[in-house]
Design a protein around this motif. Structure first.
Motif, PDB file in Angstrom:
ATOM      1  N   ILE A  40       0.832  -1.206   0.000  1.00 35.43           N
ATOM      2  CA  ILE A  40       0.000   0.000   0.000  1.00 35.43           C
ATOM      3  C   ILE A  40       0.869   1.259   0.000  1.00 35.43           C
ATOM      4  O   ILE A  40       0.603   2.210  -0.732  1.00 35.43           O
ATOM      5  N   THR A  41       1.910   1.257   0.826  1.00 37.89           N
ATOM      6  CA  THR A  41       2.805   2.413   0.873  1.00 37.89           C
ATOM      7  C   THR A  41       3.484   2.628  -0.475  1.00 37.89           C
ATOM      8  O   THR A  41       3.594   3.769  -0.954  1.00 37.89           O
ATOM      9  N   THR A  42       3.909   1.560  -1.110  1.00 37.30           N
ATOM     10  CA  THR A  42       4.558   1.664  -2.420  1.00 37.30           C
ATOM     11  C   THR A  42       3.576   2.169  -3.470  1.00 37.30           C
ATOM     12  O   THR A  42       3.936   2.988  -4.323  1.00 37.30           O
ATOM     13  N   MET A  43       2.335   1.716  -3.408  1.00 37.93           N
ATOM     14  CA  MET A  43       1.326   2.191  -4.358  1.00 37.93           C
ATOM     15  C   MET A  43       1.048   3.680  -4.167  1.00 37.93           C
ATOM     16  O   MET A  43       0.876   4.412  -5.144  1.00 37.93           O
ATOM     17  N   ILE A  44       1.015   4.135  -2.921  1.00 38.54           N
ATOM     18  CA  ILE A  44       0.820   5.566  -2.656  1.00 38.54           C
ATOM     19  C   ILE A  44       1.993   6.363  -3.225  1.00 38.54           C
ATOM     20  O   ILE A  44       1.798   7.408  -3.861  1.00 38.54           O
ATOM     21  N   LEU A  45       3.209   5.877  -3.002  1.00 38.61           N
ATOM     22  CA  LEU A  45       4.391   6.552  -3.541  1.00 38.61           C
ATOM     23  C   LEU A  45       4.363   6.587  -5.069  1.00 38.61           C
ATOM     24  O   LEU A  45       4.758   7.580  -5.685  1.00 38.61           O
TER      25      LEU A  45
ATOM     26  N   ARG B  84       1.585   6.388  -7.122  1.00 40.01           N
ATOM     27  CA  ARG B  84       0.506   7.257  -7.629  1.00 40.01           C
ATOM     28  C   ARG B  84       0.798   8.735  -7.410  1.00 40.01           C
ATOM     29  O   ARG B  84       0.434   9.565  -8.232  1.00 40.01           O
ATOM     30  N   ALA B  85       1.433   9.053  -6.284  1.00 43.54           N
ATOM     31  CA  ALA B  85       1.741  10.454  -5.979  1.00 43.54           C
ATOM     32  C   ALA B  85       3.062  10.907  -6.597  1.00 43.54           C
ATOM     33  O   ALA B  85       3.421  12.079  -6.483  1.00 43.54           O
ATOM     34  N   LYS B  86       3.771   9.968  -7.222  1.00 43.05           N
ATOM     35  CA  LYS B  86       5.068  10.249  -7.855  1.00 43.05           C
ATOM     36  C   LYS B  86       6.035  10.893  -6.861  1.00 43.05           C
ATOM     37  O   LYS B  86       6.675  11.906  -7.139  1.00 43.05           O
TER      38      LYS B  86
END
Length: 111
Positions: free
Chosen positions: A39-44, A46-48
């Protein structure tokens, strides 16, 4: 008053409880760490907010924690290592940022 501890050990209750707690803490806990990492990696992503190498490392860490940790006990160390790398990246990135902001404020802007 009777002491039932010897009876519990003899009946195998102690072994069962110990194995159950081990499974909850290691198997389930590491999978939850894998979900957190994913989840943390996906947030990083998507938010670039992170470079490509850090995102690849995050996805690889999540995979190891959710799949490989059942077969290899040393795989548990992947999560703290990933957290260390992520923390160092954030620290270094934020240390560079104030210097960049000072450089921008010192130079005159053309309007």
């Amino acid at each position: 008053s009777e002491d039932y501890s010897d009876d519990l050990v003899a009946a195998g209750v102690w072994t069962f409880v110990r194995q159950t707690v081990y499974w909850l803490m290691i198997e389930y806990g590491m999978r939850m760490a894998g979900v957190f990492t994913l989840i943390t990696t996906m947030i990083l992503l998507r938010a670039k907010l992170a470079p490509r190498w850090l995102l690849i490392l995050g996805f690889a860490t999540a995979f190891v924690l959710m799949v490989v940790v059942s077969f290899l006990a040393w795989a548990e160390l992947v999560f703290p290592a990933w957290m260390l790398v992520l923390s160092l990246y954030v620290l270094v990135h934020n240390l560079k940022r104030p210097a960049q902001l000072e450089d921008r404020s010192a130079s005159p802007t053309a309007t």
